[in-house]
Design a protein around this motif. Structure first.
Motif, mmCIF file in Angstrom:
data_model
loop_
_atom_site.group_PDB
_atom_site.id
_atom_site.type_symbol
_atom_site.label_atom_id
_atom_site.label_comp_id
_atom_site.label_asym_id
_atom_site.label_seq_id
_atom_site.Cartn_x
_atom_site.Cartn_y
_atom_site.Cartn_z
ATOM 1 N N PRO A 73 0.838 -1.205 0.000
ATOM 2 C CA PRO A 73 0.000 0.000 0.000
ATOM 3 C C PRO A 73 0.872 1.254 0.000
ATOM 4 N N VAL A 74 0.388 2.307 -0.645
ATOM 5 C CA VAL A 74 1.111 3.581 -0.700
ATOM 6 C C VAL A 74 0.623 4.454 0.444
ATOM 7 N N HIS A 75 1.545 5.039 1.158
ATOM 8 C CA HIS A 75 1.193 5.914 2.277
ATOM 9 C C HIS A 75 0.496 7.164 1.736
ATOM 10 N N ASN A 76 -0.446 7.712 2.488
ATOM 11 C CA ASN A 76 -1.214 8.853 1.990
ATOM 12 C C ASN A 76 -0.413 10.156 1.984
ATOM 13 N N LEU A 77 0.774 10.189 2.583
ATOM 14 C CA LEU A 77 1.623 11.376 2.551
ATOM 15 C C LEU A 77 2.537 11.418 1.325
ATOM 16 N N VAL A 78 2.449 10.393 0.467
ATOM 17 C CA VAL A 78 3.370 10.257 -0.666
ATOM 18 C C VAL A 78 2.590 10.043 -1.961
ATOM 19 N N LYS A 79 3.097 10.621 -3.041
ATOM 20 C CA LYS A 79 2.548 10.390 -4.379
ATOM 21 C C LYS A 79 3.598 9.665 -5.208
#
Length: 177
Positions: free
Chosen positions: A36-42
């Motif tokens: 999963p990708v952290h919500n602070l990173v794009k």
């Protein structure tokens, strides 16, 4: 911005990267990994490489961009080349034997120790005193190696036990009268 996070992750030939909503799936010759990708990173894919950028200007987003970039690089490297850890057994009568997805250890106890390998991990024993743990996920390979080593860590007086191949054990001097 994080120096590590600024560097692009080069995707080699034969590796497919799919970025969906908040999930990244990396497929290659040695398997498939997802995270999963952290919500602070794009994360975005451009011309055969992955770019990681913080979502805002906070210090946490900056730190997380470097972390996510390192995790993505490990995923790409894992599905293309794989990771391995080598363990050695030091001690009289210590021996290891790989049997399918199980590792049988005789390490000085009154009973043999049997370790089941998780999915995606292969274990081989080139000799009776060497254990080679391979897999695509770096974290799982390291965790399995640590669990095997924990059965009999090297003791400080004679150095007997299970150790990493590159580990140096500093021996203590015995107590004098």
């Amino acid at each position: 911005m994080s120096r590590v996070g600024k560097m692009p992750v080069v995707v080699p030939q034969g590796v497919d990267v799919a970025i969906k909503d908040d999930q990244i799936v990396v497929k290659g010759a040695l398997g498939s990994l997802s995270r999963p990708v952290h919500n602070l990173v794009k994360v975005k894919s451009e011309g055969g490489s992955l770019l990681v950028a913080p979502a805002d200007d906070s210090a946490a987003a900056n730190a997380m961009s470097g972390t996510v970039r390192a995790l993505l690089a490990n995923m790409v490297n894992g599905v293309s080349k794989g990771f391995e850890r080598k363990l050695t057994l030091v001690g009289v009568g210590f021996r290891a034997q790989a049997a399918g997805q199980k590792l049988n250890l005789q390490i000085g106890f009154s009973h043999p120790v049997v370790k089941d390998m998780p999915a995606g991990i292969t274990v081989t024993t080139p000799t009776q005193t060497e254990i080679l743990i391979k897999g695509a996920d770096r974290q799982v390979v390291g965790q399995v190696a640590a669990e095997v080593r924990a059965f009999r860590p090297p003791e400080p007086y004679k150095g007997k036990g299970i150790r990493y191949a590159d580990e140096r054990v500093v021996l203590k001097e015995t107590k004098k009268k």
